[in-house]
Design a protein around this motif. Structure first.
Motif, PDB file in Angstrom:
ATOM      1  N   ASP A  98       0.901  -1.351   0.095  1.00 49.70           N
ATOM      2  CA  ASP A  98       0.132  -0.191  -0.109  1.00 49.70           C
ATOM      3  C   ASP A  98       0.716   1.136   0.044  1.00 49.70           C
ATOM      4  OD1 ASP A  98      -2.027  -1.799   0.193  1.00 49.70           O
ATOM      5  OD2 ASP A  98      -2.600  -1.284   2.238  1.00 49.70           O
ATOM      6  N   ALA A  99       2.083   1.213   0.706  1.00 49.97           N
ATOM      7  CA  ALA A  99       2.643   2.491   0.867  1.00 49.97           C
ATOM      8  C   ALA A  99       3.457   2.925  -0.589  1.00 49.97           C
ATOM      9  CB  ALA A  99       3.927   2.355   2.008  1.00 49.97           C
ATOM     10  N   ALA A 100       3.683   1.753  -1.261  1.00 49.74           N
ATOM     11  CA  ALA A 100       4.369   1.912  -2.528  1.00 49.74           C
ATOM     12  C   ALA A 100       3.391   2.690  -3.372  1.00 49.74           C
ATOM     13  CB  ALA A 100       4.922   0.801  -3.021  1.00 49.74           C
ATOM     14  N   LEU A 101       2.096   2.154  -3.473  1.00 51.82           N
ATOM     15  CA  LEU A 101       1.080   2.419  -4.274  1.00 51.82           C
ATOM     16  C   LEU A 101       0.694   3.855  -4.190  1.00 51.82           C
ATOM     17  CD1 LEU A 101      -1.397  -0.395  -4.755  1.00 51.82           C
ATOM     18  CD2 LEU A 101       0.769   0.097  -5.711  1.00 51.82           C
ATOM     19  N   LYS A 102       0.782   4.229  -2.732  1.00 47.80           N
ATOM     20  CA  LYS A 102       0.569   5.532  -2.185  1.00 47.80           C
ATOM     21  C   LYS A 102       1.398   6.517  -2.717  1.00 47.80           C
ATOM     22  CE  LYS A 102      -0.443   8.460   1.650  1.00 47.80           C
ATOM     23  NZ  LYS A 102       0.319   9.750   1.246  1.00 47.80           N
ATOM     24  N   SER A 103       2.763   6.257  -2.650  1.00 48.64           N
ATOM     25  CA  SER A 103       3.779   7.187  -3.298  1.00 48.64           C
ATOM     26  C   SER A 103       3.757   7.361  -4.621  1.00 48.64           C
ATOM     27  CB  SER A 103       5.364   6.604  -2.528  1.00 48.64           C
ATOM     28  OG  SER A 103       5.481   5.645  -3.320  1.00 48.64           O
ATOM     29  N   MET A 104       3.320   6.351  -5.418  1.00 51.36           N
ATOM     30  CA  MET A 104       2.986   6.600  -6.846  1.00 51.36           C
ATOM     31  C   MET A 104       1.867   7.416  -7.109  1.00 51.36           C
ATOM     32  SD  MET A 104       4.203   2.969  -8.926  1.00 51.36           S
ATOM     33  CE  MET A 104       3.103   1.833  -8.269  1.00 51.36           C
ATOM     34  N   ALA A 105       0.816   7.341  -6.195  1.00 51.00           N
ATOM     35  CA  ALA A 105      -0.285   8.120  -6.521  1.00 51.00           C
ATOM     36  C   ALA A 105       0.024   9.588  -6.145  1.00 51.00           C
ATOM     37  CB  ALA A 105      -1.678   7.804  -5.453  1.00 51.00           C
ATOM     38  N   ASP A 106       0.962   9.698  -4.907  1.00 50.46           N
ATOM     39  CA  ASP A 106       1.285  10.998  -4.481  1.00 50.46           C
ATOM     40  C   ASP A 106       2.174  11.827  -5.778  1.00 50.46           C
ATOM     41  OD1 ASP A 106       0.032  10.763  -2.323  1.00 50.46           O
ATOM     42  OD2 ASP A 106       1.709  10.414  -1.046  1.00 50.46           O
ATOM     43  N   ALA A 107       3.034  11.060  -6.299  1.00 54.57           N
ATOM     44  CA  ALA A 107       3.801  11.712  -7.194  1.00 54.57           C
ATOM     45  C   ALA A 107       3.045  12.067  -8.701  1.00 54.57           C
ATOM     46  CB  ALA A 107       4.914  10.606  -7.712  1.00 54.57           C
ATOM     47  N   GLY A 108       1.612  11.496  -8.588  1.00 54.15           N
ATOM     48  CA  GLY A 108       0.920  11.901  -9.487  1.00 54.15           C
ATOM     49  C   GLY A 108       1.135  11.039 -11.048  1.00 54.15           C
ATOM     50  N   VAL A 109       1.679   9.993 -11.070  1.00 54.13           N
ATOM     51  CA  VAL A 109       1.962   9.114 -12.032  1.00 54.13           C
ATOM     52  C   VAL A 109       0.561   8.173 -12.312  1.00 54.13           C
ATOM     53  CG1 VAL A 109       4.459   9.514 -11.913  1.00 54.13           C
ATOM     54  CG2 VAL A 109       3.058   7.296 -11.059  1.00 54.13           C
ATOM     55  N   VAL A 110       0.577   7.853 -13.473  1.00 58.43           N
ATOM     56  CA  VAL A 110      -0.413   6.617 -13.893  1.00 58.43           C
ATOM     57  C   VAL A 110       0.255   5.528 -13.731  1.00 58.43           C
ATOM     58  CG1 VAL A 110      -2.325   5.799 -15.261  1.00 58.43           C
ATOM     59  CG2 VAL A 110      -1.831   8.352 -15.269  1.00 58.43           C
ATOM     60  N   ALA A 359      -4.579  -0.252 -14.292  1.00 62.51           N
ATOM     61  CA  ALA A 359      -4.335   1.157 -13.786  1.00 62.51           C
ATOM     62  C   ALA A 359      -4.417   1.180 -12.263  1.00 62.51           C
ATOM     63  CB  ALA A 359      -4.973   2.181 -14.519  1.00 62.51           C
ATOM     64  N   LEU A 360      -3.399   1.660 -11.786  1.00 66.00           N
ATOM     65  CA  LEU A 360      -3.556   1.355 -10.180  1.00 66.00           C
ATOM     66  C   LEU A 360      -3.594   2.806  -9.770  1.00 66.00           C
ATOM     67  CD1 LEU A 360      -0.109  -0.893  -9.403  1.00 66.00           C
ATOM     68  CD2 LEU A 360      -2.697  -1.557  -9.115  1.00 66.00           C
ATOM     69  N   THR A 361      -3.117   3.705 -10.217  1.00 65.61           N
ATOM     70  CA  THR A 361      -3.054   5.063  -9.774  1.00 65.61           C
ATOM     71  C   THR A 361      -3.218   6.017 -10.881  1.00 65.61           C
ATOM     72  OG1 THR A 361      -0.554   5.435 -10.008  1.00 65.61           O
ATOM     73  CG2 THR A 361      -1.330   4.555  -7.796  1.00 65.61           C
ATOM     74  N   ARG A 362      -4.081   7.332 -10.437  1.00 62.67           N
ATOM     75  CA  ARG A 362      -4.091   8.245 -11.452  1.00 62.67           C
ATOM     76  C   ARG A 362      -4.533   9.494 -10.680  1.00 62.67           C
ATOM     77  NH1 ARG A 362      -9.138   8.149 -15.944  1.00 62.67           N
ATOM     78  NH2 ARG A 362      -8.777  10.237 -16.803  1.00 62.67           N
ATOM     79  N   ASP A 363      -4.297  10.740 -11.293  1.00 63.87           N
ATOM     80  CA  ASP A 363      -4.673  11.932 -10.604  1.00 63.87           C
ATOM     81  C   ASP A 363      -4.568  11.975  -9.255  1.00 63.87           C
ATOM     82  OD1 ASP A 363      -5.337  12.869 -13.090  1.00 63.87           O
ATOM     83  OD2 ASP A 363      -7.568  12.101 -13.001  1.00 63.87           O
ATOM     84  N   GLY A 364      -3.364  11.352  -8.582  1.00 62.68           N
ATOM     85  CA  GLY A 364      -3.010  11.492  -7.304  1.00 62.68           C
ATOM     86  C   GLY A 364      -3.537  10.689  -6.454  1.00 62.68           C
ATOM     87  N   ALA A 365      -4.475   9.691  -7.042  1.00 67.22           N
ATOM     88  CA  ALA A 365      -5.371   8.669  -6.148  1.00 67.22           C
ATOM     89  C   ALA A 365      -4.877   7.306  -6.429  1.00 67.22           C
ATOM     90  CB  ALA A 365      -6.569   8.807  -6.153  1.00 67.22           C
ATOM     91  N   VAL A 366      -5.153   6.269  -5.619  1.00 64.03           N
ATOM     92  CA  VAL A 366      -5.058   4.768  -6.049  1.00 64.03           C
ATOM     93  C   VAL A 366      -6.540   4.557  -6.486  1.00 64.03           C
ATOM     94  CG1 VAL A 366      -4.977   2.592  -5.156  1.00 64.03           C
ATOM     95  CG2 VAL A 366      -3.378   4.273  -4.263  1.00 64.03           C
ATOM     96  N   VAL A 367      -6.516   4.324  -7.963  1.00 64.82           N
ATOM     97  CA  VAL A 367      -7.897   4.057  -8.789  1.00 64.82           C
ATOM     98  C   VAL A 367      -8.385   2.621  -8.804  1.00 64.82           C
ATOM     99  CG1 VAL A 367      -7.839   6.380  -9.705  1.00 64.82           C
ATOM    100  CG2 VAL A 367      -6.878   4.354 -10.960  1.00 64.82           C
ATOM    101  N   HIS A 368      -7.451   1.773  -8.631  1.00 62.75           N
ATOM    102  CA  HIS A 368      -7.772   0.004  -8.797  1.00 62.75           C
ATOM    103  C   HIS A 368      -8.797  -0.178  -7.705  1.00 62.75           C
ATOM    104  CE1 HIS A 368      -7.489  -3.916  -9.864  1.00 62.75           C
ATOM    105  NE2 HIS A 368      -6.953  -3.470 -10.856  1.00 62.75           N
ATOM    106  N   PRO A 369      -9.853  -0.849  -8.008  1.00 63.96           N
ATOM    107  CA  PRO A 369     -10.874  -1.292  -6.945  1.00 63.96           C
ATOM    108  C   PRO A 369     -10.414  -2.209  -5.781  1.00 63.96           C
ATOM    109  CG  PRO A 369     -11.513  -1.876  -9.049  1.00 63.96           C
ATOM    110  CD  PRO A 369     -10.549  -0.927  -9.310  1.00 63.96           C
TER     111      PRO A 369
END
Ligand code: NAD
Length: 374
Positions: A98-110, A359-369
């Motif tokens: 989860d922490a790694a997904l959050k850091s990718m979301a925070d970085a704003g990457v898809v 797609a796990l992250t997009r627009d600053g958030a974790v989007v994958h259900p």
């Protein structure tokens, strides 16, 4: 459109996410390709080969890249160099991270997790799990043969006859099927087991013998997606009793059993390992996911009373050049679906099943259900 090919930060990762072949294909889609220096060297690819294929080699490759191609998930320290909104494709290993997904979301990457690609016909060319597992299955047999003090085929020589090795494959998915085929090519006597009934015919079609507890639970052990279910304690006990007797007589055991999103099932106990003859070899391809074999250690060959347990990690990376070549083609096939052929610009259809599944992250958030923060 700029596509960057990143050099892997993880020193245990020799693969690379593009090859000169895919660079040419990506260029034909209208992209500029920039490769980090030395990105391909451990897969036998020189910077000059990327340049000859039309890429630029630059330490600034990631800066302003619209798409970043990687093998492993980018670490938080790497993400600072990525543009917000960049599409990043890698084997993301999202479960429990989860922490790694959050850091990718925070970085704003898809972030696209290539291993979540649905196993539908259209996506077969993008199936990194299959392309890499197939090579791991091959390499597991080669590693077993290298650790084994005897030969695989029966040899009848003037000096006498040596018997064929007995090889048992546990888990007959993509890796297990290739392991069966490779062990058979080397002349071993091969048996195999799995909890999914569909595998019986596949095992037999490769000239190996199938061994399993074929009860009611076994008949329903496959999910609609084609994966194994986690079996009941009762089934696992019956399976263990059957395999315990069989393992005693084997020279080589190769385990590949996985359940998506769950720890690997424990199939071989320490007692079963002790029951094997000195000189026997076990290879645990599930070692990074908790291991099928008790006593297996990631990255090590453990030897007890003459029996070796091989726990090499990133086994596809042990045939890095082949693994990179297939992985790069998987990525190219996915990218091709994200680019508009006429305008040669990125045109991601966020409603496409392949995009939604990966797609796990997009627009600053974790989007994958499946990976929503708790
Ligand atoms: P996997 O890596 O998830 O698991 C490896 C094998 O371990 C599987 O065969 C599984 O049934 C088996 N296993 C799990 N628990 C076990 C246990 N307790 N004992 C013994 N074996 C156990 O599997 P995979 O290689 O990814 O393949 C999964 C399925 O997907 C297969 O049916 C495969 O044919 C299918 N597949 C489909 C496509 C496609 O249609 N595009 C592509 C690749 C694979």
């Amino acid at each position: 459109m700029k596509i960057a090919v990143a050099k892997e930060l993880d020193t245990s990762e020799p693969r690379v996410a593009a090859t000169p072949d895919t660079v040419k294909k990506l260029k034909a889609l209208g992209a500029d390709i920039v490769v980090e220096p030395g990105a391909g060297i451990r897969s036998g690819l020189l910077d000059a080969e990327f340049t000859a294929a039309g890429a630029t080699v630059s330490a600034d490759a990631l800066k302003d890249a619209d798409i970043v191609l990687k093998v492993k998930r980018p670490e938080a320290s790497e993400l600072a160099a990525y543009k917000r909104g960049a599409l990043v494709m890698a084997i993301m290993d999202p479960y429990g991270n989860d922490a790694a997904l959050k850091s990718m979301a925070d970085a704003g990457v898809v972030a696209f997790a290539m291993e979540l690609m649905p196993r539908i016909t259209r996506a077969q060319v993008m199936d990194v799990l299959s392309s890499q597992a197939n090579l791991a299955g091959y390499r597991a047999v080669v590693d077993a043969a290298a650790q084994f003090g005897r030969v695989f085929p029966m040899m009848m020589t003037a000096a006498g006859t040596v018997p064929a090795a007995k090889v048992f494959i546990m888990g007959v998915g993509v890796a297990g099927l290739q392991a069966i085929a490779t062990a058979r090519r080397l002349g071993a006597i091969v048996t195999a087991t799995d909890v999914r009934p569909a595998t019986k015919e596949q095992v037999e079609s490769l000239g190996a013998k199938f061994l399993a507890v074929e009860d009611e639970e076994f008949k329903n052990a496959q999910t609609a997606g084609g994966y194994a279910k986690e079996m009941s304690k009762e089934y696992q006990a019956k399976q263990a009793a059957l395999t315990a007797e069989h393992i005693k007589k084997q020279d080589i055991v190769i385990t590949t059993a996985l359940i998506p999103g769950r720890p690997a099932p424990r199939l071989v106990t320490a007692e079963m390992v002790r029951s094997m003859k000195p000189g026997s070899v076990l290879v645990d391809l599930a070692v990074e996911r908790g291991g099928n074999v008790e006593g297996a250690k990631p990255g090590e060959v453990v030897e007890t009373d003459g029996v070796k347990i091989v726990g090499f990690t990133n086994v596809a990376g042990r045939v890095a050049a082949s693994a990179s070549s297939l992985y790069a083609r998987n990525l190219f096939s996915f990218i091709e679906t994200l680019i508009d052929k006429n305008s040669k610009a990125l045109a991601v259809n966020w409603d496409d099943d392949l995009v939604k599944a990966t797609a796990l992250t997009r627009d600053g958030a974790v989007v994958h259900p499946n990976f929503q923060p708790k």
